[in-house]
Design a protein around this motif. Structure first.
Motif, PDB file in Angstrom:
ATOM      1  N   VAL A  72      -3.636  -3.537   1.717  1.00 12.36           N
ATOM      2  CA  VAL A  72      -4.958  -3.289   2.284  1.00 12.36           C
ATOM      3  C   VAL A  72      -5.764  -2.413   1.334  1.00 12.36           C
ATOM      4  N   VAL A  78      -6.170   5.246   9.301  1.00  5.74           N
ATOM      5  CA  VAL A  78      -5.845   3.908   8.812  1.00  5.74           C
ATOM      6  C   VAL A  78      -4.632   3.976   7.891  1.00  5.74           C
ATOM      7  N   ILE A 123      -1.134   2.062   8.390  1.00  3.96           N
ATOM      8  CA  ILE A 123      -0.661   1.123   7.377  1.00  3.96           C
ATOM      9  C   ILE A 123       0.771   1.479   6.962  1.00  3.96           C
ATOM     10  N   LEU A 144      -5.659  -4.062  12.769  1.00  4.47           N
ATOM     11  CA  LEU A 144      -4.527  -4.289  11.870  1.00  4.47           C
ATOM     12  C   LEU A 144      -3.709  -5.490  12.332  1.00  4.47           C
TER      13      LEU A 144
END
Lengths: 394, 315, 116
Positions: free
Chosen positions: A17, A32, A36, A93
């Protein structure tokens, strides 16, 4: 089709990402990153390395055009999304692997995207029709990115240059215009590099490279337009992107400090330790008990302090007037430690002191340095990642 | 001759590249697992990481850039893995060498110089500033490690009085060369890590320059480089076995297995030590390499030469 | 089978394997076509091509390197005869190496190993 589906399944278990932080949205970006890492995914360092592009916060101009240009550089299968609040993070996600596995839409996207680059430098006004083609798979909230661009005069420009026409214009792939501009000498209408005297008086080619805002371990609001001799910065123009939202909730002090330290460590190239500091930041953001984090942080501080190679590698790296990079790194981690251990009885006070450097100072700090030193200096200033008073002092 | 019979040859032709690939995958897996542990993720995910990356990159679209030197760029990407296999070709597995070159040591040296070209072309081919900076960084690094590496390679040749790997291996029947050539061995291992652009010597693919020579690669092209990097690391580790660890000598197991076991041990050492050291910048490396390491390795050579002259051969 | 032939056979197998990998990629990937994109410059458009006369500040170091690189031509044959020729060969070679190392010391003093 069985094999293709299987490969698609395995190949989307470890999504790369490209996380883009709009200025002011650092807490969202950290959340984030934590999510992740929790999935065993990876942060991409460049568009070539990315499967998905995740924008944290609502980008203004010129960031949204830059994001559009970077999006065009991500190879298919690809997916983009814009996240404005943490509540929907997990859904966003979850949607990524599904979108990447969608063979039909990905093939269609790969087929329909511009296959070739064509630049028309005279065309100063960014052509937003490219970015606006929202038939890309699973694109969310594209309205904001399709806003007509404004001429950028919001950044605080301390340029010594006057030729800002190209530098101030985000790149784009205008697939609709295959004709090459006859004025330009190189392939795809990009001119060839031309000569100039370097610092030793030799004739060398001059190239230009802009660092930031979309760059791994780089402050979200800083743009450095560099004139290069090879990898030496001959001249630079500093630009600041305006902060999107001033009222956004700020991350905890300890997570900011760990974030700055992790960035500096990854720029130094000590990947295993940078990962561990990353993990500390993620843990703080996700609310892991401070005692656990603090114990691991202590061990890391010892390891970093002991490294002779680090001492040697960072020797002499500092911006004029600022403390040496290694001192700042250790200082951040120490402060993070103190802030973790602080409670109601012994609250953690950040001493207000040395302020972050101004644009002029940053320019002077990077002039004549090579790119790796520039990256180290900027990372050791940690400018823009957080309130400056916090990071300016240790 | 020590070349295998025709039937065995066909097997070896496939086994050799496959073995290098499998070992490279294993190293990447272990590295992934340790990384996952550092990040607090599931170790299982870390082990699976290289397989997942492979699937991901096979499915990914390839990219090119305007004005890219595509031919040289692709040759460089594919060349890393090939160079690794070509290094392994001359290694004796017990008494069997696939290609028993009388100058096997120089062959290895020649291939590792080829890596200069490959890494640099990888940076050059993309026509991107970050890649180009990465390519030139590799050259600056290579200028520092190559001479110490060449001298380090000379030590086993002096010890055995031969450039053929079977002879070098045979000369270690009583004492392994690593015992009386420790400086050579350490320099050799560090240089292997350096020519693989890995661990503390990864400035050519550093995060600070957007992964340098990797910056514009995607799809199969990227897979070949990432895999080739580990393959080169494996080949370097495997080559240290006949040079310093007595080749296939060892109790019970057949020679070929011992070579693989010793290779794995050397690789484990590289992984463990490499993680403890931050990236060494080429401009800081040069001074150390030339002012400290070159004299050190020359002293090592002098010691080896004197021992050989006095003893009339290896210890 | 001669060793040289073996090397070429292995080379051929490697090339075939890489070719097969590319074919697999063609069959499996979402697009057979290579997409042309601009170089990554944080989203900004390039002002010129990156391929250029690069300011290689370590140029003096390359000259020191070349001296030693050529020296390796003598090193490998010498390694084979040390045991046979004895002290004479060792003294000759290390006197030669000493001259080269004197060059390194000189280059060091001139600052050839520092280029930042």
């Amino acid at each position: 089709m069985g094999v293709i589906d299987w490969i698609a399944g395995v190949g989307t278990k470890r999504v790369h990402v490209l996380v883009i932080e709009t200025p002011g949205a650092s807490l969202l970006r950290m959340r984030v990153q934590a999510a992740i890492a929790a999935r065993g995914w990876v942060e991409a360092t460049s568009p070539a390395d990315a499967d998905a592009l995740l924008v944290c916060g609502n980008p203004g101009s010129p960031l949204s055009e830059l994001i559009g240009a970077v999006w065009e550089q991500i190879p298919s299968p690809r997916h983009r999304a814009m996240l404005t609040e943490p509540g929907t993070l997990l859904e966003f996600l979850d949607a990524i692997p599904i979108a990447l596995q969608n063979e039909r839409s990905q093939r269609a996207d790969a087929h329909d995207r511009p296959q070739h680059v064509s630049m028309s430098p005279a065309d100063g006004a960014p052509d937003m029709t490219r970015v606006d083609t929202s038939d890309t798979p699973g694109m969310h909230h594209s309205e904001a990115e399709a806003e007509p661009p404004l001429p950028d005069d919001s950044g605080h420009d301390v340029s010594m240059h006057t030729d800002t026409m190209y530098e101030g214009t985000p790149q784009k792939n205008s697939g609709s215009n295959p004709a090459m501009d006859m004025n330009m000498s190189g392939p795809a209408g990009i001119p060839l590099a031309e000569g100039d005297q370097d610092r030793d008086g030799l004739e060398m080619d001059v190239t230009h490279l802009t660092l930031g805002p979309i760059l791994a371990a780089w402050p979200a609001d800083l743009v450095l337009h560099c004139t290069l001799h090879g990898d030496v910065v001959a001249d630079a123009r500093v630009e600041r992107l305006p902060s999107g939202v001033a009222t956004t909730e700020q991350p905890a002090v300890a997570s900011q400090l760990c974030d700055a330290a992790a960035r500096l460590l990854s720029v130094i190239g000590w990947d295993p330790v940078a990962r561990q500091v990353d993990r500390l930041r993620n843990d703080i953001v996700s609310g892991v008990p401070p005692q656990d984090v603090s114990r691991r942080l202590n061990r890391l501080i010892t390891q970093i302090r002991r490294s002779r190679t680090l001492r040697w590698s960072l020797a002499g790296i500092h911006a004029p007037g600022a403390r040496p990079a290694r001192d700042r790194l250790l200082g951040w981690l120490q402060s993070a430690q103190e802030s973790l251990m602080a409670d109601e009885k012994r609250p953690f006070h950040i001493p207000v002191g040395e302020l972050a450097l101004s644009e002029v100072d940053i320019r002077l700090a990077v002039l004549g340095q090579e790119l790796s030193t520039v990256r180290l200096i900027i990372a050791s200033l940690a400018t823009g990642t957080s309130p400056r008073v916090v990071l300016g002092h240790e | 001759m020590s070349s295998p019979a025709a039937g065995g040859a066909v097997g070896a032709v496939v086994l050799l590249p496959l073995g290098v690939a499998v070992l490279a995958l294993a190293v990447a897996s272990v590295n992934g697992a340790v990384n996952a542990r550092a990040e607090g993720g599931a170790v299982r995910d870390g082990f699976a990481a290289p397989v997942r990356e492979t699937a991901r990159l096979i499915r990914q679209q390839r990219r090119t850039l305007p004005g890219a030197d595509s031919l040289l760029w692709r040759i460089a990407g594919a060349g890393l893995g090939i160079a690794a296999v070509l290094q392994v070709v001359v290694i004796p597995f017990g008494d069997v060498t696939f290609a028993d070159l009388p100058v096997g040591l120089v062959w290895f040296n020649a291939i590792d110089v080829l890596l200069w070209a490959l890494w640099w072309l990888l940076g050059w081919g993309a026509n991107s500033t970050w890649s180009l900076v990465g390519g030139y960084r590799f050259l600056a690094q290579a200028l520092s490690y190559e001479i110490p590496l060449m001298f380090a390679l000379t030590a086993p040749a002096i010890g055995a009085g031969s450039l053929r790997l079977l002879d070098i291996q045979a000369a270690q029947q009583s004492v392994w060369f690593v015992v009386w050539m420790p400086v050579s061995f350490l320099i050799y291992v560090a240089s292997v890590v350096a020519f693989s652009s890995w661990g503390p010597f990864q400035s050519a693919v550093g995060v600070d320059i957007g992964q340098g020579v990797l910056a514009e690669l995607s799809g199969i092209d990227r897979l070949l480089v990432l895999g080739g990097r580990y393959a080169v690391l494996v080949a370097g580790a495997a080559f240290s076995v006949p040079l310093f660890f007595g080749g296939g000598s060892g109790p019970l197991l057949p020679g070929g297995i011992w070579v693989v076991v010793k290779t794995a041990v050397v690789l484990a050492g590289m992984l463990a030590v490499g993680r403890m050291v931050p990236t060494i910048r080429p401009d800081r490396l040069a001074e150390i390499a030339w002012v400290i390491v070159v004299p050190l390795v020359l002293v090592q050579l002098a010691v080896v030469a004197v021992i050989v002259a006095v003893n009339g051969g290896a210890l | 089978m001669s060793p040289c032939l073996s090397v070429f056979i292995v080379l051929g197998v490697c090339l075939a394997a890489i070719g097969a990998l590319y074919l697999l990629g063609r069959a499996v990937s979402v697009s057979r076509d290579t997409v042309e994109v601009l170089p990554f410059q944080s989203g900004w458009r390039p002002r010129e091509h990156a391929l250029s006369r690069f300011h290689a500040r370590w140029y003096p170091l390359t000259l020191v390197f070349l001296a030693f690189d050529v020296e390796m031509l003598f090193m490998f044959p010498w390694a084979l005869v040390v045991a046979e020729k004895g002290p004479a060969a060792i003294i000759e070679m290390f006197v030669f190496l000493g001259v080269l190392v004197a060059g390194v010391v000189w280059a060091w003093r001139e600052g050839a190993f520092r280029w930042v």
